[in-house]
Design a protein around this motif. Sequence first.
Motif, PDB file in Angstrom:
ATOM      1  N   LEU A 100       0.829  -1.211   0.000  1.00 22.35           N
ATOM      2  CA  LEU A 100       0.000   0.000   0.000  1.00 22.35           C
ATOM      3  C   LEU A 100       0.861   1.258   0.000  1.00 22.35           C
ATOM      4  O   LEU A 100       0.525   2.257  -0.650  1.00 22.35           O
ATOM      5  N   ASN A 101       1.980   1.215   0.738  1.00 26.10           N
ATOM      6  CA  ASN A 101       2.880   2.372   0.742  1.00 26.10           C
ATOM      7  C   ASN A 101       3.452   2.626  -0.650  1.00 26.10           C
ATOM      8  O   ASN A 101       3.566   3.782  -1.093  1.00 26.10           O
ATOM      9  N   LEU A 102       3.824   1.534  -1.338  1.00 19.96           N
ATOM     10  CA  LEU A 102       4.328   1.680  -2.701  1.00 19.96           C
ATOM     11  C   LEU A 102       3.264   2.262  -3.624  1.00 19.96           C
ATOM     12  O   LEU A 102       3.556   3.106  -4.486  1.00 19.96           O
ATOM     13  N   GLN A 103       2.020   1.814  -3.428  1.00 15.62           N
ATOM     14  CA  GLN A 103       0.929   2.325  -4.245  1.00 15.62           C
ATOM     15  C   GLN A 103       0.690   3.812  -3.980  1.00 15.62           C
ATOM     16  O   GLN A 103       0.422   4.589  -4.903  1.00 15.62           O
ATOM     17  N   ILE A 104       0.801   4.198  -2.711  1.00 16.36           N
ATOM     18  CA  ILE A 104       0.631   5.621  -2.360  1.00 16.36           C
ATOM     19  C   ILE A 104       1.731   6.457  -2.996  1.00 16.36           C
ATOM     20  O   ILE A 104       1.492   7.544  -3.540  1.00 16.36           O
ATOM     21  N   GLU A 105       2.986   5.945  -2.909  1.00 12.19           N
ATOM     22  CA  GLU A 105       4.100   6.666  -3.525  1.00 12.19           C
ATOM     23  C   GLU A 105       3.923   6.755  -5.039  1.00 12.19           C
ATOM     24  O   GLU A 105       4.198   7.795  -5.652  1.00 12.19           O
ATOM     25  N   GLN A 106       3.450   5.653  -5.643  1.00 11.51           N
ATOM     26  CA  GLN A 106       3.229   5.659  -7.087  1.00 11.51           C
ATOM     27  C   GLN A 106       2.140   6.648  -7.465  1.00 11.51           C
ATOM     28  O   GLN A 106       2.259   7.383  -8.459  1.00 11.51           O
ATOM     29  N   ASP A 107       1.054   6.691  -6.666  1.00 12.30           N
ATOM     30  CA  ASP A 107      -0.030   7.636  -6.950  1.00 12.30           C
ATOM     31  C   ASP A 107       0.453   9.077  -6.861  1.00 12.30           C
ATOM     32  O   ASP A 107      -0.019   9.952  -7.610  1.00 12.30           O
ATOM     33  N   ALA A 108       1.408   9.315  -5.934  1.00 11.85           N
ATOM     34  CA  ALA A 108       1.961  10.669  -5.822  1.00 11.85           C
ATOM     35  C   ALA A 108       2.729  11.041  -7.094  1.00 11.85           C
ATOM     36  O   ALA A 108       2.652  12.177  -7.580  1.00 11.85           O
ATOM     37  N   LYS A 109       3.454  10.077  -7.646  1.00 10.31           N
ATOM     38  CA  LYS A 109       4.182  10.329  -8.903  1.00 10.31           C
ATOM     39  C   LYS A 109       3.200  10.573 -10.043  1.00 10.31           C
ATOM     40  O   LYS A 109       3.394  11.477 -10.880  1.00 10.31           O
ATOM     41  N   ILE A 110       2.134   9.754 -10.114  1.00 10.40           N
ATOM     42  CA  ILE A 110       1.141   9.912 -11.179  1.00 10.40           C
ATOM     43  C   ILE A 110       0.437  11.258 -11.043  1.00 10.40           C
ATOM     44  O   ILE A 110       0.121  11.917 -12.055  1.00 10.40           O
ATOM     45  N   LYS A 111       0.233  11.702  -9.792  1.00 16.69           N
ATOM     46  CA  LYS A 111      -0.409  13.006  -9.558  1.00 16.69           C
ATOM     47  C   LYS A 111       0.437  14.124 -10.166  1.00 16.69           C
ATOM     48  O   LYS A 111      -0.106  15.075 -10.766  1.00 16.69           O
ATOM     49  N   LYS A 112       1.759  14.027 -10.040  1.00 14.15           N
ATOM     50  CA  LYS A 112       2.643  15.027 -10.633  1.00 14.15           C
ATOM     51  C   LYS A 112       2.537  15.024 -12.155  1.00 14.15           C
ATOM     52  O   LYS A 112       2.562  16.081 -12.794  1.00 14.15           O
ATOM     53  N   ILE A 113       2.417  13.819 -12.743  1.00 14.88           N
ATOM     54  CA  ILE A 113       2.277  13.709 -14.198  1.00 14.88           C
ATOM     55  C   ILE A 113       0.993  14.400 -14.651  1.00 14.88           C
ATOM     56  O   ILE A 113       0.975  15.150 -15.647  1.00 14.88           O
ATOM     57  N   ILE A 114      -0.102  14.151 -13.897  1.00  9.49           N
ATOM     58  CA  ILE A 114      -1.389  14.778 -14.233  1.00  9.49           C
ATOM     59  C   ILE A 114      -1.287  16.297 -14.145  1.00  9.49           C
ATOM     60  O   ILE A 114      -1.792  17.039 -15.006  1.00  9.49           O
ATOM     61  N   GLU A 115      -0.585  16.782 -13.118  1.00  6.71           N
ATOM     62  CA  GLU A 115      -0.428  18.237 -12.949  1.00  6.71           C
ATOM     63  C   GLU A 115       0.420  18.838 -14.074  1.00  6.71           C
ATOM     64  O   GLU A 115       0.154  19.951 -14.530  1.00  6.71           O
ATOM     65  N   LYS A 116       1.451  18.100 -14.523  1.00  4.80           N
ATOM     66  CA  LYS A 116       2.278  18.576 -15.638  1.00  4.80           C
ATOM     67  C   LYS A 116       1.452  18.714 -16.915  1.00  4.80           C
ATOM     68  O   LYS A 116       1.769  19.538 -17.788  1.00  4.80           O
ATOM     69  N   CYS A 117       0.381  17.898 -17.010  1.00  8.83           N
ATOM     70  CA  CYS A 117      -0.514  17.976 -18.167  1.00  8.83           C
ATOM     71  C   CYS A 117      -1.467  19.166 -18.077  1.00  8.83           C
ATOM     72  O   CYS A 117      -2.244  19.424 -19.015  1.00  8.83           O
ATOM     73  N   GLY A 118      -1.424  19.868 -16.925  1.00  3.94           N
ATOM     74  CA  GLY A 118      -2.318  21.002 -16.745  1.00  3.94           C
ATOM     75  C   GLY A 118      -3.680  20.599 -16.201  1.00  3.94           C
ATOM     76  O   GLY A 118      -4.656  21.339 -16.358  1.00  3.94           O
ATOM     77  N   ARG A 119      -3.739  19.438 -15.596  1.00  2.00           N
ATOM     78  CA  ARG A 119      -5.005  18.954 -15.052  1.00  2.00           C
ATOM     79  C   ARG A 119      -4.928  18.896 -13.528  1.00  2.00           C
ATOM     80  O   ARG A 119      -3.854  18.830 -12.942  1.00  2.00           O
ATOM     81  N   ALA A 120      -6.120  18.886 -12.891  1.00  2.00           N
ATOM     82  CA  ALA A 120      -6.201  18.742 -11.435  1.00  2.00           C
ATOM     83  C   ALA A 120      -7.361  17.790 -11.134  1.00  2.00           C
ATOM     84  O   ALA A 120      -8.512  18.190 -11.101  1.00  2.00           O
ATOM     85  N   ARG A 121      -7.022  16.533 -10.973  1.00  2.00           N
ATOM     86  CA  ARG A 121      -8.046  15.513 -10.706  1.00  2.00           C
ATOM     87  C   ARG A 121      -7.429  14.352  -9.934  1.00  2.00           C
ATOM     88  O   ARG A 121      -6.205  14.294  -9.749  1.00  2.00           O
ATOM     89  N   ALA A 122      -8.311  13.438  -9.494  1.00  2.00           N
ATOM     90  CA  ALA A 122      -7.842  12.266  -8.746  1.00  2.00           C
ATOM     91  C   ALA A 122      -7.214  11.240  -9.692  1.00  2.00           C
ATOM     92  O   ALA A 122      -7.513  11.201 -10.880  1.00  2.00           O
ATOM     93  N   VAL A 123      -6.342  10.401  -9.124  1.00  2.00           N
ATOM     94  CA  VAL A 123      -5.701   9.333  -9.881  1.00  2.00           C
ATOM     95  C   VAL A 123      -6.702   8.201 -10.082  1.00  2.00           C
ATOM     96  O   VAL A 123      -7.398   7.792  -9.155  1.00  2.00           O
ATOM     97  N   THR A 124      -6.778   7.686 -11.304  1.00  2.41           N
ATOM     98  CA  THR A 124      -7.684   6.582 -11.618  1.00  2.41           C
ATOM     99  C   THR A 124      -6.887   5.306 -11.869  1.00  2.41           C
ATOM    100  O   THR A 124      -5.653   5.337 -12.020  1.00  2.41           O
ATOM    101  N   GLN A 125      -7.595   4.200 -11.961  1.00  7.33           N
ATOM    102  CA  GLN A 125      -6.936   2.936 -12.255  1.00  7.33           C
ATOM    103  C   GLN A 125      -6.331   2.947 -13.654  1.00  7.33           C
ATOM    104  O   GLN A 125      -5.267   2.357 -13.895  1.00  7.33           O
ATOM    105  N   ALA A 126      -6.991   3.642 -14.581  1.00 11.48           N
ATOM    106  CA  ALA A 126      -6.433   3.761 -15.938  1.00 11.48           C
ATOM    107  C   ALA A 126      -5.086   4.470 -15.900  1.00 11.48           C
ATOM    108  O   ALA A 126      -4.147   4.091 -16.618  1.00 11.48           O
TER     109      ALA A 126
END
Length: 481
Positions: A359-385
Motif C-alpha cells: 500500500l505504501n508503494l501504491q501511495i508513492e506511485q499515486d503521488a508520482k502519477i499526480k505530478k504527471i497529471i499536474e504537468k498535463c495542466g489537469r487537477a483531478r484524482a488518480v484513476t486505475q487507468a
Amino acid sequence: MSFAKFSSDYLMETFTLVDNLFINEYLPSCDEKQIKVYLYGLYLCANPAKDNSIDALCARLDMTEAEIFSVYSFFEDNGLIQIISREPLEIKYLSLKKSMQPPKKYKGDKWNDFNTHLQRLYPERMLTPNEYNEYYSFLDDSKMEQDAMLMIVQYCIDLKGMNVRYPYILTVARNWVHDGVRTASDVEDKLREYDTQTEQMRTVLSALGRKGNAELEEKQMLLKWSRSWGYELEAILAAIKTLKGSKNFKKLDAKLDEFYRTSIFTAEQITDYQSHMEHLREIALSVNKTLGVFYESLDHEIEVYIVPWTVKGFDDAALTKIAHHCFITNIRTLEAMNNVVNKFYAQGLLTSISIDEYLNLQIEQDAKIKKIIEKCGRARAVTQADRDYYRTWSVVWGFDDEVILFAAEQSAGRTYPTPYINQLLSNYKSKGVTTVEQAKRTPVISANTTPRASDHTERVYTPEELHSIVRSIGTFSDSDL
C-alpha cells in the motif's frame, strides 16, 4: 436457530387444524386439562417459532410438569402421541387415523404363557388388550423371542419403575433389535455390556455435573460412542470440555457426532480441533467488528470465508487490516471483502507487513502519477487507468519518471493529453530515447500524425502471419519488450 420467522401478528391471524377424529372420538371423554394440553401442543407443532419448552408450556397453561407429563402419557396410551424423551420432554403428535384402526387378531394359544408372565411383572395394575396387542405386533414383526421381550420389560421396570409404559419399552426393544438382539442370550449380553461400562458411566456423569444413575438412552449413547464409533473414555471427556453452557448427553452426542463426521477420534485431536475452531472464531469476530457487521452464528462465515482465507495463508493481522481498508472504502459485506482478499492473494500479499509495504508503494506511485497529471495542466484524482498507463510507461517501456514528466509537459494544453503522452513515449522508444536530453533533441510530433507513404513501405501480411502474431502479443513478457 431459524434465519426467518413469522411475526406474532401473523401467527395470530393463522389457524391450527384439529382433526375431526379427535373432536368426535376423544374430546367428549377428555377433561379440561387434557384438552388444553393437546390443543396447545398441537398449536406449538404448527408454529415452531414459538417458545415450546416445557417451562413455557407450564407457565402458559398454569400446570406443573408432572401434570403435563401425565396428560401426554394418557394420550400415548391411546396412540395419539409418542413420548420421545422424558428428560428433556419431547413429544411427537401421531396420525389419529392410525390409532382408530381395528387391532390385528392374534390366536390366544400362542400367547398364553407370554400374557401370564407379562401380567406378573405389573402386579399393581391390569394390562389392557391394546398393550398386549402392541407387544404381539412387535414380536411378530421383529422375530424376537418372547423370553427376550419379557427380560426387556423387566429391565425397563427396574430402570423406570412400575409407571413405565409400553411405548417406551417397545422403543428400547426396537433399538436393541437394530443392534441384533433377538434372543434371551442376546439380552443377557446387552445387559452385561451395560454392567461393564458402569465405571465409565460414573466418570462421564461426573464430568457432566450429573448425580444419580444414567438413563437407558444414555447407556445406549455411551455404547454407541465407545463400541460403534471407537471413542476412548479420554476422548469423550475431552469432548465434554468443549461443550458450552449446560452440559448433557444430548449435547455431548451432537458434539461427538460432529467429531466423528470429521474423522476426529483422539483426545489430542479433539483438543487441537477445538483450539483451532476457537482461533477461527476469534478471527471472524475481529473481521466482523472491523467491517461493521454482526452475525448471531459464525458457523457459516467460518466455513465459507474464514477457513478458505486461512488456508490461502493469510494471518490474523492481515485479514483484520484488509477488513479495515474495506470499511474505509465503503465495502461492508463479507462477499465484497472476499473479492479484495483474492486480489491481495493474487499479488502474494498474505501478511500485514507485506500489505502495508504494498500500500505504501501504491501511495508513492499515486503521488508520482499526480505530478504527471499536474504537468498535463489537469487537477483531478488518480484513476486505475492512470495506474495502468504508468505501469506500461515505466515497467514495460522502461522510461524513468523524468522522461515521463517531460512528455507530460509537452502534452499540456491539449484536449486529450494522455493519448499524446503515449504517442511521444512510443516515438521515443522506437528511436532509443532514454533521457530528457535526448528527448529534447527529438523532433516533436503533432497529434494524430501518421507517417507519409514515402517514409514507410506498407507490407502485406498473409492471414496465417497475422493470426500468429496477434495471438503471440498477449504472451509477451516485460523482458521481451
